[in-house]
Enzyme design. Sequence first.
Site, PDB file in Angstrom:
ATOM      1  N   GLU A   1       0.769  -1.579  -0.305  1.00  0.00           N
ATOM      2  CA  GLU A   1      -0.128   0.318   0.181  1.00  0.00           C
ATOM      3  C   GLU A   1       1.156   1.344  -0.074  1.00  0.00           C
ATOM      4  O   GLU A   1       1.519   1.737  -1.210  1.00  0.00           O
ATOM      5  CB  GLU A   1      -1.157   0.489   1.388  1.00  0.00           C
ATOM      6  CG  GLU A   1      -1.814  -0.907   1.154  1.00  0.00           C
ATOM      7  CD  GLU A   1      -2.982  -0.868   1.716  1.00  0.00           C
ATOM      8  OE1 GLU A   1      -2.819  -0.718   3.422  1.00  0.00           O
ATOM      9  OE2 GLU A   1      -4.303  -2.418   1.719  1.00  0.00           O
TER      10      GLU A   1
HETATM   11  C1  HEC Z   1      -3.523   1.347  -1.462  1.00  0.00           C
HETATM   12  C2  HEC Z   1      -4.861   1.088  -1.104  1.00  0.00           C
HETATM   13  C3  HEC Z   1      -4.822   2.379   0.114  1.00  0.00           C
HETATM   14  C4  HEC Z   1      -4.563   3.120   0.875  1.00  0.00           C
HETATM   15  C5  HEC Z   1      -3.151   3.961   0.592  1.00  0.00           C
HETATM   16  C6  HEC Z   1      -5.145   3.324   2.056  1.00  0.00           C
HETATM   17  N1  HEC Z   1      -6.447   2.577   2.266  1.00  0.00           N
HETATM   18 FE1  HEC Z   1      -7.142   2.162   3.941  1.00  0.00          FE
HETATM   19  N2  HEC Z   1      -7.722  -0.293   3.173  1.00  0.00           N
HETATM   20  C7  HEC Z   1      -7.118  -0.387   1.801  1.00  0.00           C
HETATM   21  C8  HEC Z   1      -7.634  -2.076   2.540  1.00  0.00           C
HETATM   22  C9  HEC Z   1      -7.784  -3.011   0.290  1.00  0.00           C
HETATM   23  C10 HEC Z   1      -8.491  -2.249   2.905  1.00  0.00           C
HETATM   24  C11 HEC Z   1      -8.695  -3.349   3.247  1.00  0.00           C
HETATM   25  C12 HEC Z   1      -7.647  -4.329   3.886  1.00  0.00           C
HETATM   26  C13 HEC Z   1      -7.924  -5.883   4.254  1.00  0.00           C
HETATM   27  O1  HEC Z   1      -8.768  -5.706   5.331  1.00  0.00           O
HETATM   28  O2  HEC Z   1      -6.778  -6.791   4.494  1.00  0.00           O
HETATM   29  C14 HEC Z   1      -8.351  -0.851   3.852  1.00  0.00           C
HETATM   30  C15 HEC Z   1      -9.055  -1.084   5.053  1.00  0.00           C
HETATM   31  C16 HEC Z   1      -8.877   0.614   5.255  1.00  0.00           C
HETATM   32  C17 HEC Z   1      -9.711   0.463   6.684  1.00  0.00           C
HETATM   33  C18 HEC Z   1     -11.184  -0.056   7.508  1.00  0.00           C
HETATM   34  C19 HEC Z   1     -12.637  -0.297   6.757  1.00  0.00           C
HETATM   35  C20 HEC Z   1     -13.093  -1.029   7.343  1.00  0.00           C
HETATM   36  O3  HEC Z   1     -14.108  -1.550   7.374  1.00  0.00           O
HETATM   37  O4  HEC Z   1     -12.820  -2.309   7.602  1.00  0.00           O
HETATM   38  C21 HEC Z   1     -10.041   1.345   7.583  1.00  0.00           C
HETATM   39  C22 HEC Z   1     -10.394   2.875   8.247  1.00  0.00           C
HETATM   40  C23 HEC Z   1      -8.850   1.962   6.296  1.00  0.00           C
HETATM   41  N3  HEC Z   1      -8.989   1.637   5.283  1.00  0.00           N
HETATM   42  C24 HEC Z   1      -7.921   3.250   6.828  1.00  0.00           C
HETATM   43  C25 HEC Z   1      -7.015   4.180   5.321  1.00  0.00           C
HETATM   44  C26 HEC Z   1      -6.178   5.023   6.604  1.00  0.00           C
HETATM   45  C27 HEC Z   1      -6.382   5.920   7.641  1.00  0.00           C
HETATM   46  C28 HEC Z   1      -5.313   5.297   5.108  1.00  0.00           C
HETATM   47  C29 HEC Z   1      -4.579   6.029   5.432  1.00  0.00           C
HETATM   48  C30 HEC Z   1      -2.660   5.814   6.511  1.00  0.00           C
HETATM   49  C31 HEC Z   1      -5.269   4.262   4.646  1.00  0.00           C
HETATM   50  N4  HEC Z   1      -6.724   3.530   4.907  1.00  0.00           N
HETATM   51  C32 HEC Z   1      -4.336   3.792   2.987  1.00  0.00           C
HETATM   52  C33 HEC Z   1      -6.076   0.402   0.987  1.00  0.00           C
HETATM   53  C34 HEC Z   1      -5.779   1.250   1.037  1.00  0.00           C
END
Ligand code: HEC
Length: 308
Positions: A120
């Site tokens: 990521e």
């Molecule tokens: C490259 C893409 C990417 C980036 C950049 C990213 N995310 Fe995500 N995010 C995801 C993915 C894919 C998941 C699910 C991963 C898993 O469940 O294993 C996720 C899950 C989440 C969740 C959980 C939501 C749930 O319903 O479970 C949150 C809250 C979240 N991200 C916030 C953030 C925040 C805050 C940042 C920056 C610090 C961030 N993400 C950066 C792709 C990204």
Amino acid sequence: MLKKTLLSTIVVSTLLSAGSLFTPLPQDSKYDKAEAALGKQLYMDTRLSGDGTVACVNCHELSMGSGVDGLPTSTGIRGQKGPVNAPTVYNARFNFVQFWDGRAASLQDQAAGPVENPLEMGAKFPEVIKRLKEDENYVKLFQELYHDDITKEHITHAIAEFEKALVTPNSKFDQFLRGDQNALNDMEKKGFKLFNDKGCAACHNGINLGSNLYQKAGIFEKFPETDNFTGRYALTKDEKDKYFVKVPTLRNIARTAPYFHHGKTPDLKTAVMQMGYYQLGITITLEEADAIVAFLKTLNGEVPEIAK
Ligand code: HEC
Ligand code: HEC
């Protein structure tokens, strides 16, 4: 048949308490304004990634009210593809745990994950902190708000505070729940009835219509794309957790295509029919699916000012 009995037990107990099954989102979400403003800056800042190209907002857009990237699976630094579909950040503060497998207990715990995930943002906190410290504006803000240097704990705290503001109130469904019988039209009401009668509400209930329990993906048939995705089992190594995931929220679901952990179902109507097949062991007709989709569209809420 054991499965069928178990599920009808869930469905029946669900229907018995149907009155209190759903709760509207608060119209005035509580959070610290100054910390959330700092959190927003960090959320938008590509300096939190290893090569300075990716910010949280790249995968969780805000202004359209989706909180996702609209891709089957997300793209991280250097164009790398992740394994699962990004869930929405909207209303995530009401999830009982974060991530598909629930491996983060809070928004603050969660926020550390993507920064150091090699697929990521691929950074390390010491380097992120070093970079942010070169920015006088940040040094000043952290001093003012946390009376301290920039640390991983304060960074993730501020981001989590911002996410607490990402609530989408006043959907048609919430207006209906608050007593406005005319907030839903006949088709949408029919869809809501089907949503309850068919058993969807057994798993999708509470304030987020989901995200308050783990359930197995694929109760009646093996769920697609689960050869390399075992849900909570990957975390606990406990056989009984195989394919169990946090049931996703259905709030703003019409804005968050494509669907499921694999992101390979392109539209909501197909997703609804697949849920009937895999989770309930029933056939949902095209007509029924249209009504359920009409209902699900009433879950689109207002985009908060801070996200515009
Ligand atoms: C490259 C893409 C990417 C980036 C950049 C990213 N995310 Fe995500 N995010 C995801 C993915 C894919 C998941 C699910 C991963 C898993 O469940 O294993 C996720 C899950 C989440 C969740 C959980 C939501 C749930 O319903 O479970 C949150 C809250 C979240 N991200 C916030 C953030 C925040 C805050 C940042 C920056 C610090 C961030 N993400 C950066 C792709 C990204
Ligand atoms: C037994 C529990 C259960 C029942 C019953 C159930 N679901 Fe689900 N639902 C889930 C789980 C678990 C997932 C996530 C599966 C995955 O992607 O691995 C899900 C995912 C979804 C999604 C996609 C969410 C997203 O963000 O990609 C939609 C839409 C949905 N369900 C709607 C429905 C509808 C409509 C019904 C009734 C016809 C229904 N569900 C019945 C557990 C259930």
